[in-house]
Design a protein around this motif. Structure first.
Motif, PDB file in Angstrom:
ATOM      1  N   GLU A   3       9.598 -17.088 -10.392  1.00  0.00           N
ATOM      2  CA  GLU A   3       8.651 -18.094  -9.898  1.00  0.00           C
ATOM      3  C   GLU A   3       7.283 -17.459  -9.611  1.00  0.00           C
ATOM      4  OE1 GLU A   3       9.025 -21.394  -9.641  1.00  0.00           O
ATOM      5  OE2 GLU A   3      11.175 -21.494 -10.051  1.00  0.00           O
ATOM      6  N   ILE A   4       7.290 -16.282  -8.987  1.00  0.00           N
ATOM      7  CA  ILE A   4       6.032 -15.588  -8.704  1.00  0.00           C
ATOM      8  C   ILE A   4       5.342 -15.212 -10.009  1.00  0.00           C
ATOM      9  CG2 ILE A   4       5.029 -13.454  -7.781  1.00  0.00           C
ATOM     10  CD1 ILE A   4       7.292 -13.584  -5.624  1.00  0.00           C
ATOM     11  N   GLU A   5       6.104 -14.656 -10.936  1.00  0.00           N
ATOM     12  CA  GLU A   5       5.528 -14.234 -12.214  1.00  0.00           C
ATOM     13  C   GLU A   5       4.909 -15.417 -12.959  1.00  0.00           C
ATOM     14  OE1 GLU A   5       6.791 -11.564 -16.093  1.00  0.00           O
ATOM     15  OE2 GLU A   5       8.364 -12.378 -14.818  1.00  0.00           O
ATOM     16  N   GLN A   6       5.627 -16.536 -13.020  1.00  0.00           N
ATOM     17  CA  GLN A   6       5.114 -17.721 -13.711  1.00  0.00           C
ATOM     18  C   GLN A   6       3.881 -18.286 -13.025  1.00  0.00           C
ATOM     19  OE1 GLN A   6       8.493 -20.354 -13.890  1.00  0.00           O
ATOM     20  NE2 GLN A   6       9.510 -19.139 -15.470  1.00  0.00           N
ATOM     21  N   TYR A   7       3.944 -18.366 -11.694  1.00  0.00           N
ATOM     22  CA  TYR A   7       2.809 -18.936 -10.975  1.00  0.00           C
ATOM     23  C   TYR A   7       1.589 -18.028 -11.105  1.00  0.00           C
ATOM     24  CZ  TYR A   7       0.174 -21.491  -7.490  1.00  0.00           C
ATOM     25  OH  TYR A   7      -0.787 -22.236  -6.864  1.00  0.00           O
ATOM     26  N   GLN A   8       1.809 -16.744 -10.947  1.00  0.00           N
ATOM     27  CA  GLN A   8       0.698 -15.796 -11.035  1.00  0.00           C
ATOM     28  C   GLN A   8       0.077 -15.829 -12.435  1.00  0.00           C
ATOM     29  OE1 GLN A   8       0.922 -12.122  -8.785  1.00  0.00           O
ATOM     30  NE2 GLN A   8       0.407 -11.017 -10.656  1.00  0.00           N
ATOM     31  N   ALA A   9       0.882 -16.028 -13.468  1.00  0.00           N
ATOM     32  CA  ALA A   9       0.359 -16.125 -14.830  1.00  0.00           C
ATOM     33  C   ALA A   9      -0.571 -17.328 -14.989  1.00  0.00           C
ATOM     34  CB  ALA A   9       1.513 -16.198 -15.830  1.00  0.00           C
ATOM     35  N   SER A  10      -0.357 -18.349 -14.165  1.00  0.00           N
ATOM     36  CA  SER A  10      -1.211 -19.544 -14.241  1.00  0.00           C
ATOM     37  C   SER A  10      -2.537 -19.359 -13.493  1.00  0.00           C
ATOM     38  CB  SER A  10      -0.476 -20.765 -13.686  1.00  0.00           C
ATOM     39  OG  SER A  10      -0.429 -20.726 -12.262  1.00  0.00           O
ATOM     40  N   LEU A  11      -2.667 -18.268 -12.762  1.00  0.00           N
ATOM     41  CA  LEU A  11      -3.872 -18.032 -11.960  1.00  0.00           C
ATOM     42  C   LEU A  11      -4.939 -17.272 -12.755  1.00  0.00           C
ATOM     43  CD1 LEU A  11      -2.194 -16.973  -8.568  1.00  0.00           C
ATOM     44  CD2 LEU A  11      -2.958 -19.257  -9.273  1.00  0.00           C
ATOM     45  N   THR A  12      -5.145 -17.664 -13.990  1.00  0.00           N
ATOM     46  CA  THR A  12      -6.092 -16.943 -14.846  1.00  0.00           C
ATOM     47  C   THR A  12      -7.500 -16.927 -14.259  1.00  0.00           C
ATOM     48  OG1 THR A  12      -6.411 -18.951 -16.153  1.00  0.00           O
ATOM     49  CG2 THR A  12      -4.782 -17.355 -16.958  1.00  0.00           C
ATOM     50  N   HIS A  13      -7.874 -17.975 -13.549  1.00  0.00           N
ATOM     51  CA  HIS A  13      -9.201 -18.040 -12.931  1.00  0.00           C
ATOM     52  C   HIS A  13      -9.358 -17.016 -11.799  1.00  0.00           C
ATOM     53  CE1 HIS A  13      -6.597 -20.540 -10.453  1.00  0.00           C
ATOM     54  NE2 HIS A  13      -7.493 -20.481  -9.487  1.00  0.00           N
ATOM     55  N   LEU A  14      -8.258 -16.439 -11.329  1.00  0.00           N
ATOM     56  CA  LEU A  14      -8.315 -15.440 -10.256  1.00  0.00           C
ATOM     57  C   LEU A  14      -8.096 -14.014 -10.760  1.00  0.00           C
ATOM     58  CD1 LEU A  14      -6.323 -17.262  -7.419  1.00  0.00           C
ATOM     59  CD2 LEU A  14      -8.801 -17.107  -7.728  1.00  0.00           C
ATOM     60  N   ALA A  15      -7.960 -13.848 -12.070  1.00  0.00           N
ATOM     61  CA  ALA A  15      -7.733 -12.514 -12.632  1.00  0.00           C
ATOM     62  C   ALA A  15      -8.826 -11.562 -12.153  1.00  0.00           C
ATOM     63  CB  ALA A  15      -7.700 -12.581 -14.155  1.00  0.00           C
ATOM     64  N   GLY A  16      -8.401 -10.441 -11.568  1.00  0.00           N
ATOM     65  CA  GLY A  16      -9.333  -9.446 -11.068  1.00  0.00           C
ATOM     66  C   GLY A  16      -9.854  -9.711  -9.672  1.00  0.00           C
ATOM     67  N   LYS A  17      -9.527 -10.860  -9.103  1.00  0.00           N
ATOM     68  CA  LYS A  17     -10.036 -11.218  -7.774  1.00  0.00           C
ATOM     69  C   LYS A  17      -9.060 -10.886  -6.654  1.00  0.00           C
ATOM     70  CE  LYS A  17     -13.271 -14.659  -9.356  1.00  0.00           C
ATOM     71  NZ  LYS A  17     -13.904 -13.664 -10.160  1.00  0.00           N
ATOM     72  N   TYR A  18      -7.770 -10.847  -6.959  1.00  0.00           N
ATOM     73  CA  TYR A  18      -6.798 -10.535  -5.911  1.00  0.00           C
ATOM     74  C   TYR A  18      -6.349  -9.081  -6.045  1.00  0.00           C
ATOM     75  CZ  TYR A  18      -3.389 -11.829  -9.543  1.00  0.00           C
ATOM     76  OH  TYR A  18      -2.679 -11.931 -10.710  1.00  0.00           O
ATOM     77  N   GLY A  19      -6.226  -8.452  -4.874  1.00  0.00           N
ATOM     78  CA  GLY A  19      -5.759  -7.075  -4.820  1.00  0.00           C
ATOM     79  C   GLY A  19      -4.444  -6.969  -4.084  1.00  0.00           C
ATOM     80  N   ALA A  20      -3.971  -8.111  -3.549  1.00  0.00           N
ATOM     81  CA  ALA A  20      -2.735  -8.101  -2.769  1.00  0.00           C
ATOM     82  C   ALA A  20      -1.989  -9.416  -2.967  1.00  0.00           C
ATOM     83  CB  ALA A  20      -3.044  -7.905  -1.290  1.00  0.00           C
ATOM     84  N   THR A  21      -0.681  -9.269  -3.061  1.00  0.00           N
ATOM     85  CA  THR A  21       0.212 -10.425  -3.078  1.00  0.00           C
ATOM     86  C   THR A  21       1.237 -10.183  -1.981  1.00  0.00           C
ATOM     87  OG1 THR A  21      -0.061 -10.627  -5.474  1.00  0.00           O
ATOM     88  CG2 THR A  21       1.774 -11.831  -4.471  1.00  0.00           C
ATOM     89  N   GLY A  22       1.210 -11.022  -0.957  1.00  0.00           N
ATOM     90  CA  GLY A  22       2.178 -10.929   0.134  1.00  0.00           C
ATOM     91  C   GLY A  22       3.346 -11.840  -0.175  1.00  0.00           C
ATOM     92  N   VAL A  23       4.559 -11.288  -0.132  1.00  0.00           N
ATOM     93  CA  VAL A  23       5.743 -12.049  -0.529  1.00  0.00           C
ATOM     94  C   VAL A  23       6.816 -11.959   0.542  1.00  0.00           C
ATOM     95  CG1 VAL A  23       7.605 -12.238  -2.233  1.00  0.00           C
ATOM     96  CG2 VAL A  23       5.288 -11.634  -2.976  1.00  0.00           C
TER      97      VAL A  23
END
Length: 152
Positions: free
Chosen positions: A15-35
Motif C-alpha cells: 500500500e505504501i509503495e503504490q501510494y508513494q508511486a502516485s506522488l509524482t508531484h512530490l518527487a524529490g520533495k520528501y526526505g522522510a516517510t514516517g510509518v
C-alpha cells in the motif's frame, strides 16, 4: 491525503509503495516517510484472543480520521498522508492499521505519525468485540497506553 477503511487483509508495504508511486508531484520533495503498522495480537487483558470484530459508524469514522490528519497537517509540515484501517472480522496476526506520512524532515514525520496514531486510538469511532479462546465474546472497553508496562 487518503483515508481508507477496508474489510480485506492488506499488505501495508504494498500500500505504501503504490501510494508513494502516485506522488509524482512530490518527487524529490520528501526526505522522510514516517510509518506505523499495527497488527492484531492473540492476547488482551490477560486472555487469549482468537479474533476480533471491528465495528464503525460509516461516514462518521472517515470524517473523524480526516479531522485527525488535518490537525496533524496544521501542527507539522506534512506533504501527504495515508491511513488505512481494517473493519469487520480480523484475526491474529492481521494488520489492523497503517499510518504513513511524508515530509521533508524526519522530526515532522516521526511526530505526526505518532500523533495520528494516538488520536486514532482515542478519538476515532471504532468498537471492538473480541472472541476469546473459551468462545466468549467481549467488548473492548478501553485501549492500552501503547506500552508493555501500563505505568508509562
Amino acid at each position: 491525503m487518503q483515508i481508507k477503511l477496508c474489510e480485506q487483509v492488506f499488505n501495508p508495504w504494498q500500500e505504501i509503495e503504490q501510494y508513494q508511486a502516485s506522488l509524482t508531484h512530490l518527487a524529490g520533495k520528501y526526505g522522510a516517510t514516517g510509518v506505523f503498522v499495527g497488527s492484531m495480537r492473540d492476547f488482551n487483558q490477560g486472555d487469549d484472543v482468537t479474533s476480533m470484530y471491528l465495528e464503525h459508524y460509516p461516514g462518521m469514522t472517515e470524517k473523524q480520521l480526516q479531522q485527525i490528519v488535518e490537525q496533524a497537517q496544521l501542527q507539522w509540515s506534512l506533504l501527504d498522508s495515508l491511513v488505512i484501517h481494517r473493519i469487520g472480522e480480523v484475526n491474529p496476526p492481521d494488520v489492523l492499521v497503517l499510518v504513513a506520512v511524508w515530509s521533508a524532515h524526519r522530526g515532522d514525520a516521526f511526530d505526526a505519525s505518532r500523533y495520528i496514531m494516538e488520536q486514532l486510538k482515542s478519538r476515532a469511532p471504532f468498537w471492538k468485540k473480541e472472541t476469546l479462546v473459551s468462545g466468549q465474546h467481549r467488548w473492548v472497553e478501553k485501549n492500552t497506553t501503547g506500552y508493555q508496562q501500563e505505568s508509562r
